[in-house]
Design a protein around this motif. Structure first.
Motif, short mmCIF file in Angstrom:
data_model
loop_
_atom_site.label_atom_id
_atom_site.label_comp_id
_atom_site.label_asym_id
_atom_site.label_seq_id
_atom_site.Cartn_x
_atom_site.Cartn_y
_atom_site.Cartn_z
N ARG A 2 29.71 33.21 38.10
CA ARG A 2 28.36 33.09 38.64
C ARG A 2 28.01 34.33 39.47
O ARG A 2 28.86 35.16 39.76
CB ARG A 2 28.27 31.83 39.48
N ARG A 3 26.75 34.39 39.86
CA ARG A 3 26.26 35.55 40.61
C ARG A 3 27.01 35.73 41.92
O ARG A 3 27.38 36.83 42.30
CB ARG A 3 24.76 35.39 40.86
N ASN A 4 27.25 34.62 42.63
CA ASN A 4 27.98 34.70 43.90
C ASN A 4 29.40 35.20 43.70
O ASN A 4 29.94 35.89 44.55
CB ASN A 4 28.00 33.35 44.59
N ASP A 5 30.01 34.84 42.56
CA ASP A 5 31.36 35.30 42.26
C ASP A 5 31.39 36.82 42.10
O ASP A 5 32.32 37.49 42.57
CB ASP A 5 31.89 34.63 41.00
N TYR A 6 30.40 37.38 41.44
CA TYR A 6 30.33 38.83 41.28
C TYR A 6 30.17 39.52 42.63
O TYR A 6 30.75 40.58 42.86
CB TYR A 6 29.17 39.22 40.36
N GLU A 7 29.41 38.90 43.52
CA GLU A 7 29.23 39.48 44.85
C GLU A 7 30.55 39.49 45.62
O GLU A 7 30.89 40.47 46.30
CB GLU A 7 28.17 38.71 45.62
N VAL A 8 31.32 38.41 45.51
CA VAL A 8 32.60 38.33 46.20
C VAL A 8 33.57 39.36 45.63
O VAL A 8 34.25 40.09 46.38
CB VAL A 8 33.19 36.91 46.11
N VAL A 9 33.65 39.45 44.30
CA VAL A 9 34.56 40.40 43.66
C VAL A 9 34.17 41.83 44.04
O VAL A 9 35.02 42.67 44.34
CB VAL A 9 34.57 40.20 42.13
N THR A 10 32.88 42.13 44.03
CA THR A 10 32.42 43.47 44.38
C THR A 10 32.77 43.80 45.83
O THR A 10 33.22 44.91 46.14
CB THR A 10 30.90 43.58 44.16
N THR A 11 32.59 42.82 46.73
CA THR A 11 32.91 43.05 48.14
C THR A 11 34.40 43.29 48.33
O THR A 11 34.81 44.23 49.03
CB THR A 11 32.46 41.84 48.98
N VAL A 12 35.24 42.47 47.71
CA VAL A 12 36.70 42.63 47.85
C VAL A 12 37.15 43.94 47.22
O VAL A 12 37.99 44.66 47.79
CB VAL A 12 37.43 41.43 47.23
N ARG A 13 36.60 44.27 46.07
CA ARG A 13 36.97 45.53 45.40
C ARG A 13 36.59 46.74 46.27
O ARG A 13 37.39 47.66 46.45
CB ARG A 13 36.30 45.62 44.04
N THR A 14 35.38 46.71 46.82
CA THR A 14 34.94 47.81 47.67
C THR A 14 35.81 47.93 48.91
O THR A 14 36.22 49.03 49.31
CB THR A 14 33.47 47.60 48.09
N LEU A 15 36.14 46.80 49.53
CA LEU A 15 36.98 46.80 50.72
C LEU A 15 38.38 47.32 50.42
O LEU A 15 38.92 48.17 51.16
CB LEU A 15 37.05 45.39 51.29
N THR A 16 38.99 46.83 49.33
CA THR A 16 40.36 47.26 49.02
C THR A 16 40.40 48.73 48.60
O THR A 16 41.35 49.44 48.95
CB THR A 16 40.98 46.38 47.92
N VAL A 17 39.42 49.19 47.84
CA VAL A 17 39.39 50.61 47.45
C VAL A 17 39.22 51.48 48.70
O VAL A 17 39.89 52.51 48.85
CB VAL A 17 38.27 50.88 46.42
N GLY A 18 38.35 51.06 49.60
CA GLY A 18 38.17 51.83 50.84
C GLY A 18 39.44 51.87 51.68
O GLY A 18 39.81 52.92 52.23
N VAL A 36 44.84 38.32 43.11
CA VAL A 36 44.78 37.04 43.84
C VAL A 36 43.32 36.61 44.00
O VAL A 36 42.98 35.43 43.86
CB VAL A 36 45.50 37.16 45.20
N THR A 37 42.45 37.57 44.30
CA THR A 37 41.03 37.24 44.47
C THR A 37 40.45 36.68 43.18
O THR A 37 39.75 35.66 43.19
CB THR A 37 40.25 38.50 44.89
N LEU A 38 40.75 37.33 42.06
CA LEU A 38 40.20 36.85 40.79
C LEU A 38 40.78 35.49 40.40
O LEU A 38 40.08 34.65 39.82
CB LEU A 38 40.47 37.88 39.69
N ARG A 39 42.07 35.27 40.68
CA ARG A 39 42.69 34.00 40.31
C ARG A 39 42.23 32.84 41.20
O ARG A 39 42.14 31.72 40.75
CB ARG A 39 44.22 34.11 40.41
N MET A 40 41.94 33.12 42.47
CA MET A 40 41.57 32.07 43.41
C MET A 40 40.07 31.85 43.51
O MET A 40 39.62 30.87 44.11
CB MET A 40 42.12 32.38 44.80
N LEU A 41 39.28 32.73 42.93
CA LEU A 41 37.83 32.65 43.08
C LEU A 41 37.26 31.39 42.42
O LEU A 41 36.44 30.68 43.02
CB LEU A 41 37.18 33.90 42.50
N ASP A 42 37.69 31.07 41.22
CA ASP A 42 37.15 29.91 40.51
C ASP A 42 37.52 28.58 41.18
O ASP A 42 36.64 27.75 41.41
CB ASP A 42 37.60 29.93 39.05
#
Length: 126
Positions: A2-18, A36-42
């Motif tokens: 869902r849209r909220n899931d993409y927002e969470v993944v984008t936020t975690v990805r940006t944070l971890t890359v930074g 872990v984020t992708l597996r626990m998100l659903d």
């Protein structure tokens, strides 16, 4: 997803890359956090969706408990008999009086029938 899931993944990805580029965490840790984020998100999303249903069911249980807490009505010491308990039932007929029309008029009965019989009911209300 869902849209909220993409927002969470984008936020975690940006944070971890930074954090990885800053040197605070290593590359394997970043990959582990993303997995872990992708597996626990659903499952976490499903849990959030079920929270509303759980609240609705909890409210329903509260209403049922409140209904069960109401004390029952008192019962009589001995049951009342149907035929002898009502004077109107004992003296009245069980059929409705015939309807009068303009062509065939009948004289009124000597005793007035009970009100439930005048309304055309077949039995007494008691």
């Amino acid at each position: 997803m869902r849209r909220n899931d993409y927002e969470v993944v984008t936020t975690v990805r940006t944070l971890t890359v930074g954090l990885t580029l800053n040197g605070s965490i290593s590359l394997p840790v970043m990959i582990g956090v993303l997995i872990v984020t992708l597996r626990m998100l659903d499952p976490i999303s499903q849990l959030g969706e079920l929270a509303g249903t759980v609240q609705i069911n909890a409210d329903a249980i509260g209403r049922v408990r409140a209904l069960l807490a109401v004390p029952p009505l008192p019962e009589p010491a001995e049951p009342a008999g149907r035929a002898s308990s009502c004077a109107a039932c004992a003296s009245a007929t069980t059929t409705a009086p015939p309807s009068s029309t303009a062509s065939t008029r009948r004289s009124p009965p000597a005793a007035s029938p009970p009100s439930w019989a005048r309304r055309g009911r077949a039995r007494a209300p008691c």
